[in-house]
Design a protein around this motif. Structure first.
Motif, PDB file in Angstrom:
ATOM      1  N   LEU A 156     -34.291 -14.600  -2.113  1.00  0.00           N
ATOM      2  CA  LEU A 156     -35.487 -15.244  -2.301  1.00  0.00           C
ATOM      3  C   LEU A 156     -35.208 -16.822  -2.963  1.00  0.00           C
ATOM      4  N   VAL A 157     -34.034 -16.875  -3.782  1.00  0.00           N
ATOM      5  CA  VAL A 157     -33.583 -18.014  -4.376  1.00  0.00           C
ATOM      6  C   VAL A 157     -32.952 -18.877  -3.386  1.00  0.00           C
ATOM      7  N   PHE A 158     -32.007 -18.340  -2.404  1.00  0.00           N
ATOM      8  CA  PHE A 158     -31.106 -19.107  -1.702  1.00  0.00           C
ATOM      9  C   PHE A 158     -32.039 -19.690  -0.373  1.00  0.00           C
ATOM     10  N   GLY A 159     -32.958 -18.837  -0.071  1.00  0.00           N
ATOM     11  CA  GLY A 159     -33.947 -19.144   1.023  1.00  0.00           C
ATOM     12  C   GLY A 159     -34.860 -20.639   0.686  1.00  0.00           C
ATOM     13  N   ASP A 160     -35.074 -20.629  -0.778  1.00  0.00           N
ATOM     14  CA  ASP A 160     -35.957 -21.481  -1.079  1.00  0.00           C
ATOM     15  C   ASP A 160     -35.158 -22.828  -1.307  1.00  0.00           C
ATOM     16  N   VAL A 161     -33.700 -22.584  -1.666  1.00  0.00           N
ATOM     17  CA  VAL A 161     -32.957 -23.864  -1.982  1.00  0.00           C
ATOM     18  C   VAL A 161     -32.443 -24.301  -0.540  1.00  0.00           C
ATOM     19  N   ALA A 162     -32.353 -23.271   0.471  1.00  0.00           N
ATOM     20  CA  ALA A 162     -31.910 -24.078   1.627  1.00  0.00           C
ATOM     21  C   ALA A 162     -32.952 -24.945   2.362  1.00  0.00           C
ATOM     22  N   ASP A 163     -34.085 -24.819   1.983  1.00  0.00           N
ATOM     23  CA  ASP A 163     -35.273 -25.695   2.583  1.00  0.00           C
ATOM     24  C   ASP A 163     -35.009 -27.019   1.810  1.00  0.00           C
ATOM     25  N   ARG A 164     -34.601 -27.229   0.706  1.00  0.00           N
ATOM     26  CA  ARG A 164     -34.578 -28.186  -0.308  1.00  0.00           C
ATOM     27  C   ARG A 164     -33.290 -28.974   0.117  1.00  0.00           C
ATOM     28  N   VAL A 165     -32.233 -28.303   0.130  1.00  0.00           N
ATOM     29  CA  VAL A 165     -30.820 -29.047   0.030  1.00  0.00           C
ATOM     30  C   VAL A 165     -30.179 -28.888   1.732  1.00  0.00           C
ATOM     31  N   GLY A 166     -30.659 -28.032   2.495  1.00  0.00           N
ATOM     32  CA  GLY A 166     -30.000 -28.081   3.782  1.00  0.00           C
ATOM     33  C   GLY A 166     -29.408 -26.658   3.940  1.00  0.00           C
ATOM     34  N   ARG A 167     -29.435 -26.147   5.162  1.00  0.00           N
ATOM     35  CA  ARG A 167     -28.945 -25.145   5.428  1.00  0.00           C
ATOM     36  C   ARG A 167     -27.439 -25.027   5.365  1.00  0.00           C
ATOM     37  N   VAL A 168     -26.792 -26.035   5.846  1.00  0.00           N
ATOM     38  CA  VAL A 168     -25.318 -25.910   5.829  1.00  0.00           C
ATOM     39  C   VAL A 168     -24.586 -25.901   4.330  1.00  0.00           C
ATOM     40  N   LYS A 169     -24.975 -26.545   3.625  1.00  0.00           N
ATOM     41  CA  LYS A 169     -24.720 -26.519   2.263  1.00  0.00           C
ATOM     42  C   LYS A 169     -24.704 -24.971   1.571  1.00  0.00           C
ATOM     43  N   ILE A 170     -25.679 -24.457   1.733  1.00  0.00           N
ATOM     44  CA  ILE A 170     -25.870 -23.026   1.367  1.00  0.00           C
ATOM     45  C   ILE A 170     -24.886 -22.091   2.213  1.00  0.00           C
ATOM     46  N   LEU A 171     -24.653 -22.141   3.617  1.00  0.00           N
ATOM     47  CA  LEU A 171     -23.685 -21.429   4.028  1.00  0.00           C
ATOM     48  C   LEU A 171     -22.188 -21.732   3.900  1.00  0.00           C
ATOM     49  N   MET A 172     -22.137 -22.760   3.307  1.00  0.00           N
ATOM     50  CA  MET A 172     -20.554 -22.887   2.862  1.00  0.00           C
ATOM     51  C   MET A 172     -20.384 -22.474   1.413  1.00  0.00           C
ATOM     52  N   LEU A 173     -21.387 -22.646   0.516  1.00  0.00           N
ATOM     53  CA  LEU A 173     -21.256 -22.246  -0.895  1.00  0.00           C
ATOM     54  C   LEU A 173     -21.476 -20.547  -0.906  1.00  0.00           C
ATOM     55  N   THR A 174     -22.281 -19.988  -0.067  1.00  0.00           N
ATOM     56  CA  THR A 174     -22.350 -18.357  -0.012  1.00  0.00           C
ATOM     57  C   THR A 174     -21.098 -17.986   0.628  1.00  0.00           C
ATOM     58  N   SER A 175     -20.584 -18.483   1.581  1.00  0.00           N
ATOM     59  CA  SER A 175     -19.345 -18.080   2.341  1.00  0.00           C
ATOM     60  C   SER A 175     -18.118 -18.122   1.219  1.00  0.00           C
ATOM     61  N   VAL A 176     -17.935 -19.127   0.565  1.00  0.00           N
ATOM     62  CA  VAL A 176     -16.810 -19.123  -0.255  1.00  0.00           C
ATOM     63  C   VAL A 176     -16.874 -18.194  -1.584  1.00  0.00           C
ATOM     64  N   CYS A 177     -18.325 -18.104  -2.012  1.00  0.00           N
ATOM     65  CA  CYS A 177     -18.659 -17.289  -3.026  1.00  0.00           C
ATOM     66  C   CYS A 177     -18.350 -15.416  -2.660  1.00  0.00           C
TER      67      CYS A 177
END
Length: 558
Positions: A156-177
């Motif tokens: 729920l959290v990352f799906g919402d954030v991805a619509d606000r800040v962009g898909r690629v930023k979330i992909l990079m953040l979650t991959s590193v984490c």
């Protein structure tokens, strides 16, 4: 590959990391595995009896010990005789000789916290390291529900954030984490750090899985969208098979965790080069960036034509798009942007009904998948082979789903697959219990059918909602999916009341939701929508009366 080289490279790179999601989702199967064990006693054990079997140590006899079939009788160097079971030690009072049967007085001792484990299958797990058995058994069972709770929140959290800040930023953040938290779990040191780190790992794994579906969908065309979406599921299944293979080869939990976490580390080397999707850039009014990206895609794909962002706009909006490209982007960005929330998924009665149906399919897909999967454990055999096959059996279901979705449509694939799963559940109930082979075949048919519905709902959700809330729609749907995965173990426990109660519940829900799926609009061959109005119009047939009304309205305004 000419003409699609750029998209293909991005796709396979993004899907590769989805393997990590399958790995971390199922890793706990062996992390918290409880081997055969008995309560141990202080002192040096010299002799062991178990029925007619004798041994000089507990390690020799534990592999053949079966809980509930009688205790282990041991003799210590001090001459004491004890009867050992899983969570209890019984001291024999004044025994005359050393035998398995004893009719004299006994003293029951409370569990001292010392345990002897069978290391034949599991050399070292968190259960053996931290003695999560007997009165601490609930702690081990809490690991998977806690992980699924993290998956639910992360979706729920990352799906919402991805619509606000962009898909690629979330992909990079979650991959590193994923990599960082995955390795950190191996060095957690105690149970509570372990649970917290696994919870965070669940959040980022779920976040990546939600956003990557949206990412690859927005980078692929209509002709291959079905296959690209379903192959993400195939990558997840490969992760499940990797868990089984690694679990078989590595029997020490922290080494096992490190190996699994390092498997997808190469993705971190090039994920920083991922571009944002053109759909997202266009939806946010970033037309200059869109034009640059389209030109890069054309150059890499060897295309001679120079693509323009305004070429993708509707004819009535092209002039606005050109003016934005010429320098009005600052004015566009200065306007306050409306923040969309989960409430916007219910913006009208039509969208509310669609959202409820989609959520229901997410829920039953997950619930049915795990009920069938957990039930398959009772088939017996090697646990590593069983888990490997559980991942492998998903692959043909996705292939069949792809062919069906591209030929008869999303709706006509989703609804029949749910109805087939319901029929399989009902047949399991009526089939005589002594015909085990038929029961197994029906269970596999049920899992095969539910996997098709479970696999296509990701893509179907992406196509049913517009760009501005697409990640939120997939994230909220994935949240309902995780609710189903949390409920599934409790549903399986209902078999203690009636052995077929889990199948009855899944069958009834699959039947109801399968019928509801018939009322969803078809999206096969249609372009992705950008606005809420476009998404709401899906499935509507334009009528002459509506056209006349629109003409009258325009005439009145004129």
């Amino acid at each position: 590959m000419r003409g699609t080289r750029f998209q293909a490279c991005l796709y396979f790179a993004a899907v590769f990391q989805a393997i990590a999601c399958g790995i971390h989702y199922l890793a706990s199967v062996f992390l918290v595995e409880t081997p055969i064990f008995v309560s141990s006693v202080p002192g040096n054990i010299t002799d062991v009896l178990y029925g007619n079997v004798t041994a000089s140590s507990l390690e020799e006899i534990l592999p053949v010990f079966k809980s509930g079939s009688g205790p282990l009788v041991v003799k210590t160097a001090e001459g004491e005789q004890w009867e050992l079971s899983r969570c209890r030690c019984t001291l024999r009072i004044n025994p005359t000789h050393f035998s398995y049967d004893f009719d004299g007085n006994k003293t029951v001792k409370e569990c001292t916290g010392n345990f002897a484990y069978d290391h034949t299958e599991v050399y070292q797990s968190i259960v053996t390291d931290w003695d999560l058995v007997c009165d601490k058994e609930w702690l081990a069972k809490l690991c998977q529900p806690t992980f699924m709770l993290g998956v639910l929140i992360g979706a729920l959290v990352f799906g919402d954030v991805a619509d606000r800040v962009g898909r690629v930023k979330i992909l990079m953040l979650t991959s590193v984490c994923q990599f960082g938290f995955g390795v950190a779990v191996a060095f957690s040191g105690n149970y509570y750090f372990f649970v917290v780190l696994r919870f965070l790992l669940a959040m980022v794994s779920s976040g990546y899985l939600v956003v990557v579906f949206v990412y690859v969908t927005e980078f692929t065309g209509n002709k291959v969208r079905t296959w690209t979406s379903m192959h993400v599921h195939a990558a997840f299944a490969v992760g499940v098979m990797m868990v089984a293979l690694t679990g078989y080869l590595v029997r020490v939990w922290w080494i096992y965790q490190i190996v699994l976490s390092v498997c997808t580390a190469p993705f971190l080397l090039f994920c920083w080069k991922f571009p944002e999707t053109p759909f997202y850039l266009m939806a946010k009014g970033r037309y200059e960036e869109t034009e640059k990206l389209l030109n890069v895609i054309a150059r890499v794909n060897g295309l001679e034509c120079r693509l323009k962002a305004e070429d993708l706009l509707e004819p009535g909006k092209r002039e606005d798009g050109k003016s934005l490209l010429k320098g009005d982007t600052d004015e566009q960005s200065s306007k306050p942007e409306k923040k969309l929330t989960i409430v916007d998924l219910f913006g009208s009665w039509r969208m509310a009904g669609r959202t409820c149906t989609v959520w229901a399919i997410w829920f039953i897909g997950s619930l049915g998948y795990y009920v069938f999967s957990l039930g398959s454990v009772n088939l017996g055999g090697n646990q590593y082979v069983n888990l490997f096959l559980a991942g492998a059996v998903e692959l043909p279901s996705y292939l069949v789903g792809c062919f069906a979705m591209d030929r008869i449509g999303r709706k006509k694939t989703c609804a029949p697959s749910l109805l087939l799963a319901a029929v399989a559940c009902f047949l399991i109930i009526v089939v005589p219990a002594d015909i085990e082979i038929l029961t197994i075949v029906l269970s596999m048919i049920g899992k095969f059918a539910i996997a098709i519905a479970f696999g296509l709902i990701y893509l179907y959700t992406c196509e049913l909602y517009p760009t501005i809330i697409r990640s939120l729609a997939v994230g909220s749907g994935s949240m309902m999916c995780r609710v189903g995965s949390v409920v599934a173990p409790f549903c399986v426990y209902l078999a203690d009341i009636w052995i077929y109660l889990p199948q009855l519940i899944v069958g009834i829900l699959a039947l109801i939701f399968g019928v509801l799926a018939l009322f969803l609009p078809e999206t096969l061959g249609k372009p992705l929508t950008t606005t809420l109005e476009e998404a709401e119009s899906l499935g509507r047939k334009p009528s002459k009366m509506n056209d006349r009304l629109e003409l009258n309205q325009h005439g009145a305004k004129a």
